[in-house]
Design a protein around this motif. Structure first.
Motif, short mmCIF file in Angstrom:
data_model
loop_
_atom_site.label_atom_id
_atom_site.label_comp_id
_atom_site.label_asym_id
_atom_site.label_seq_id
_atom_site.Cartn_x
_atom_site.Cartn_y
_atom_site.Cartn_z
N LYS A 224 0.81 -1.22 0.00
CA LYS A 224 0.00 0.00 0.00
C LYS A 224 0.84 1.27 0.00
O LYS A 224 0.61 2.19 0.77
CB LYS A 224 -0.99 -0.02 1.16
N GLY A 225 1.85 1.29 -0.86
CA GLY A 225 2.65 2.49 -1.05
C GLY A 225 3.73 2.74 -0.01
O GLY A 225 4.37 3.79 -0.02
N ARG A 226 3.96 1.78 0.89
CA ARG A 226 4.98 1.95 1.93
C ARG A 226 5.84 0.69 2.02
O ARG A 226 5.37 -0.41 1.82
CB ARG A 226 4.34 2.21 3.29
N TYR A 227 7.10 0.93 2.33
CA TYR A 227 8.00 -0.17 2.66
C TYR A 227 7.79 -0.48 4.14
O TYR A 227 7.67 0.43 4.96
CB TYR A 227 9.46 0.22 2.42
N HIS A 228 7.74 -1.75 4.47
CA HIS A 228 7.54 -2.18 5.85
C HIS A 228 8.72 -3.05 6.27
O HIS A 228 9.16 -3.91 5.51
CB HIS A 228 6.24 -2.99 5.99
N ALA A 229 9.21 -2.82 7.46
CA ALA A 229 10.25 -3.66 8.04
C ALA A 229 9.81 -4.01 9.45
O ALA A 229 9.41 -3.14 10.24
CB ALA A 229 11.59 -2.92 8.07
N PHE A 230 9.85 -5.28 9.74
CA PHE A 230 9.52 -5.78 11.06
C PHE A 230 10.81 -6.29 11.68
O PHE A 230 11.77 -6.60 10.99
CB PHE A 230 8.48 -6.90 10.96
N PHE A 231 10.86 -6.38 12.98
CA PHE A 231 12.07 -6.84 13.65
C PHE A 231 11.71 -7.42 15.00
O PHE A 231 10.71 -7.05 15.61
CB PHE A 231 13.07 -5.68 13.83
N GLN A 232 12.53 -8.38 15.44
CA GLN A 232 12.32 -8.92 16.77
C GLN A 232 12.61 -7.83 17.78
O GLN A 232 13.58 -7.08 17.64
CB GLN A 232 13.19 -10.14 17.00
N HIS A 233 11.74 -7.74 18.78
CA HIS A 233 11.81 -6.61 19.70
C HIS A 233 11.26 -7.02 21.06
O HIS A 233 10.22 -7.68 21.14
CB HIS A 233 10.96 -5.48 19.10
N HIS A 234 11.97 -6.67 22.12
CA HIS A 234 11.43 -6.80 23.47
C HIS A 234 11.20 -5.38 23.97
O HIS A 234 12.15 -4.71 24.38
CB HIS A 234 12.38 -7.57 24.39
N PRO A 235 9.96 -4.89 23.91
CA PRO A 235 9.70 -3.49 24.18
C PRO A 235 9.66 -3.10 25.65
O PRO A 235 9.33 -1.97 25.97
CB PRO A 235 8.33 -3.26 23.52
N TYR A 236 9.99 -4.04 26.55
CA TYR A 236 9.86 -3.76 27.98
C TYR A 236 11.19 -3.72 28.71
O TYR A 236 11.22 -3.48 29.91
CB TYR A 236 8.92 -4.76 28.63
N SER A 237 12.30 -4.00 28.01
CA SER A 237 13.60 -3.89 28.66
C SER A 237 14.70 -3.93 27.59
O SER A 237 14.45 -4.27 26.44
CB SER A 237 13.83 -5.01 29.68
N ALA A 238 15.90 -3.60 28.03
CA ALA A 238 17.05 -3.62 27.12
C ALA A 238 17.72 -4.99 27.10
O ALA A 238 18.79 -5.16 26.54
CB ALA A 238 18.06 -2.55 27.54
N THR A 239 17.09 -5.98 27.69
CA THR A 239 17.60 -7.35 27.68
C THR A 239 16.65 -8.23 26.88
O THR A 239 15.48 -7.88 26.67
CB THR A 239 17.75 -7.92 29.11
N TRP A 240 17.15 -9.38 26.47
CA TRP A 240 16.33 -10.34 25.74
C TRP A 240 15.14 -10.72 26.59
O TRP A 240 15.24 -10.91 27.79
CB TRP A 240 17.18 -11.58 25.41
N GLY A 241 13.99 -10.82 25.96
CA GLY A 241 12.77 -11.22 26.67
C GLY A 241 11.78 -11.75 25.67
O GLY A 241 12.13 -11.98 24.51
N PRO A 242 10.54 -11.95 26.06
CA PRO A 242 9.55 -12.46 25.10
C PRO A 242 9.49 -11.57 23.86
O PRO A 242 9.15 -10.39 23.95
CB PRO A 242 8.24 -12.41 25.89
N MET A 243 9.88 -12.15 22.74
CA MET A 243 9.99 -11.38 21.51
C MET A 243 8.62 -10.99 20.96
O MET A 243 7.67 -11.77 20.99
CB MET A 243 10.74 -12.16 20.43
N HIS A 244 8.56 -9.77 20.46
CA HIS A 244 7.45 -9.19 19.73
C HIS A 244 7.97 -8.90 18.32
O HIS A 244 9.16 -9.02 18.07
CB HIS A 244 7.03 -7.87 20.36
N TRP A 245 7.11 -8.48 17.43
CA TRP A 245 7.56 -7.92 16.17
C TRP A 245 7.34 -6.42 16.22
O TRP A 245 6.20 -5.94 16.23
CB TRP A 245 6.80 -8.51 14.98
N GLY A 246 8.46 -5.67 16.29
CA GLY A 246 8.39 -4.23 16.14
C GLY A 246 8.17 -3.92 14.67
O GLY A 246 8.28 -4.80 13.81
N HIS A 247 7.85 -2.66 14.36
CA HIS A 247 7.46 -2.34 13.00
C HIS A 247 7.80 -0.89 12.68
O HIS A 247 7.52 0.01 13.47
CB HIS A 247 5.94 -2.56 12.89
#
Length: 135
Positions: free
Chosen positions: A35-58
């Motif tokens: 839809k006219g935009r480039y999209h990039a997703f990435f593994q992300h733990h949005p609650y700390s700077a350490t590895w944790g339950p991965m989400h997909w950031g966008h």
């Protein structure tokens, strides 16, 4: 869980490449044009700077230079669901005006950690607007 940390105004924050607003970032996933935009997703733990339950950031862009932070695309499911302990790597394809995000759902055998093993399942989420996904 706490709220994700807000974007820092730190002078060292990257200006020209993809990064999370804050906290843990890992593998890029699902690079696509929709839809006219480039999209990039990435593994992300949005609650700390350490590895944790991965989400997909966008993030998304119209020019591959200026990137806009989008809401978390995919988050771990409820206890017992196949992705309860993390949204792991995957890819995305566009077909018939729908963005299909394929990813690996992760669930700990004991529901606490991977000391007794893990189940991994190939999963699918779809979006018709490129922002909101339905698993």
């Amino acid at each position: 869980m706490s709220e994700p940390i807000q974007l820092s105004n730190d002078r060292w924050y990257p200006q020209f490449h993809i990064t999370a607003p804050s906290d843990w970032i890992n593998d890029p996933n699902g690079l696509s044009f929709f839809k006219g935009r480039y999209h990039a997703f990435f593994q992300h733990h949005p609650y700390s700077a350490t590895w944790g339950p991965m989400h997909w950031g966008h993030v998304s862009s119209t020019d591959l230079i200026s990137w806009q932070h989008e809401p978390i695309a995919l988050a771990p499911g409820e206890p017992g669901e196949d992705d309860a302990d993390g949204i792991w790597s995957g890819s995305a394809v566009v077909h018939d005006d729908t963005l299909y995000a394929f990813y690996t759902g992760n669930r700990w055998v004991n529901g606490v950690d991977d000391s007794e093993g893990k189940y991994q399942t190939q999963m699918l989420a779809t979006s018709t607007d490129g922002i909101h996904f339905t698993k």
